[in-house]
Design an enzyme around this catalytic site. Structure first.
Site, PDB file in Angstrom:
ATOM      1  N   CYS A 171      -8.612  70.139  43.608  1.00  0.00           N
ATOM      2  CA  CYS A 171      -7.206  69.713  43.585  1.00  0.00           C
ATOM      3  C   CYS A 171      -6.318  70.341  44.647  1.00  0.00           C
ATOM      4  CB  CYS A 171      -6.605  70.012  42.204  1.00  0.00           C
ATOM      5  SG  CYS A 171      -7.409  69.144  40.855  1.00  0.00           S
ATOM      6  N   LYS A 183       1.992  66.319  38.713  1.00  0.00           N
ATOM      7  CA  LYS A 183       0.665  66.895  39.004  1.00  0.00           C
ATOM      8  C   LYS A 183       0.587  67.384  40.444  1.00  0.00           C
ATOM      9  CE  LYS A 183      -3.620  68.044  38.843  1.00  0.00           C
ATOM     10  NZ  LYS A 183      -4.740  67.166  38.528  1.00  0.00           N
TER      11      LYS A 183
END
Length: 293
Positions: free
Chosen positions: A271, A217
């Site tokens: 993010c 991720k």
């Protein structure tokens, strides 16, 4: 085993849609959040965040009795932790460090209701090693249970990491269609987690280790960050050299293996502005390009 009850810790832009999608599959879901307003809103069949199609899914799940929200965790077959992982700066330091306090608080909240056979999945985007750290926190809180970092496949509790990979505005579709990377502390932990997600995921559930899933991720968002940084740096260079950056990129992208992004104002959102710093914190001497981006 079949998971009949699921507890979602954190009812934000990932937790609530995840809860609604599980509930749409006729699985009983209890959502947990410290925000009383959010809990009350959800229990009325309404939503406190903005996401297309989520309101319909939540209203249906609550009306049919498959979703409820509480402030204190209850017993369940599986627990999914989807809480924030922001960063902070130590006094006198410039590097940004991951703040895992919300994950630790979640461990303290669910520990009293854990039972043998439970599965715990961390979905929060986390630095490498966070899932193991979570497992150790839980082991300290529940010494009467065994955990996979110590007992391997024979542990009472299974623990894994499955990072969310969805785009705000398209969450309800991407939750179902996107592939999921599932990293277990042991292979059994990963297999059990895969079984859980296959209740609604149409994409592939790809099994790996917890550390690799965490890094995957971070890598996805760091790749985006580096490419955005390259485009923006190119724009600054072209301005100095009196070159039209838009024409330049259009020409360069005619190469079959080049795909430069368009320059912009930088990065934002949940993010990309945060996750690369988790890599820098884990490997400060090695992460030169990530830090520069």
């Amino acid at each position: 085993m079949t998971f009949k009850t699921i507890s979602i810790i954190g009812l934000g832009y990932i937790g609530l849609p995840t809860a609604a999608v599980f509930a749409s599959r006729k699985i009983r879901v209890t959502g947990v959040d410290v925000n009383q307003h959010a809990v009350d809103t959800i229990n009325r069949g309404e939503i406190h965040i903005v996401e297309p199609d989520l309101d319909i899914a939540v209203h249906s799940a609550v009306t049919e009795g498959y979703l409820k929200a509480v402030t204190t965790p209850e017993k369940a077959d599986a627990f999914i932790i989807a809480v924030p992982t922001p960063f902070y700066t130590e006094e006198g330091q410039s590097n940004l460090k991951p703040d895992l306090s919300y994950i630790k608080a979640s461990c303290e909240a669910i520990a009293p209701v854990l039972e043998k056979g439970n599965l715990i999945i961390l979905e929060s985007t986390s630095p490498v090693g966070a899932t193991l750290k979570m497992a150790n926190w839980l082991a300290e809180l529940r010494s009467d249970l065994t955990f996979p970092q110590n007992e391997g496949e024979n542990a009472d509790i299974s623990i894994a990491h499955c990072p969310e990979r969805v785009l705000p505005g398209h969450v309800m579709r991407e939750l179902i269609e996107n592939d999921r990377i599932i990293g277990g502390i042991t292979p059994k932990c990963a297999e059990r987690s895969s079984e859980l997600y296959k209740a609604f995921v149409l994409g592939e559930c790809i099994i790996t280790t917890a550390n690799t899933a965490e890094m995957a991720k971070l890598t996805e968002n760091s790749f985006r960050d580096a490419n955005i940084a390259f485009a923006n740096e190119l724009s600054i260079i072209c301005e100095k050299l009196n070159i039209n950056v838009w024409e330049l990129i259009k020409l360069a992208n005619r190469h079959p293996r080049v795909n430069i992004l368009k320059p912009g104002c930088g990065v934002g959102g949940h993010c990309i502005a945060v996750d690369p710093w988790f890599i820098v914190d884990s490997a400060p001497e090695e992460a030169k390009i990530v830090r520069a981006a």
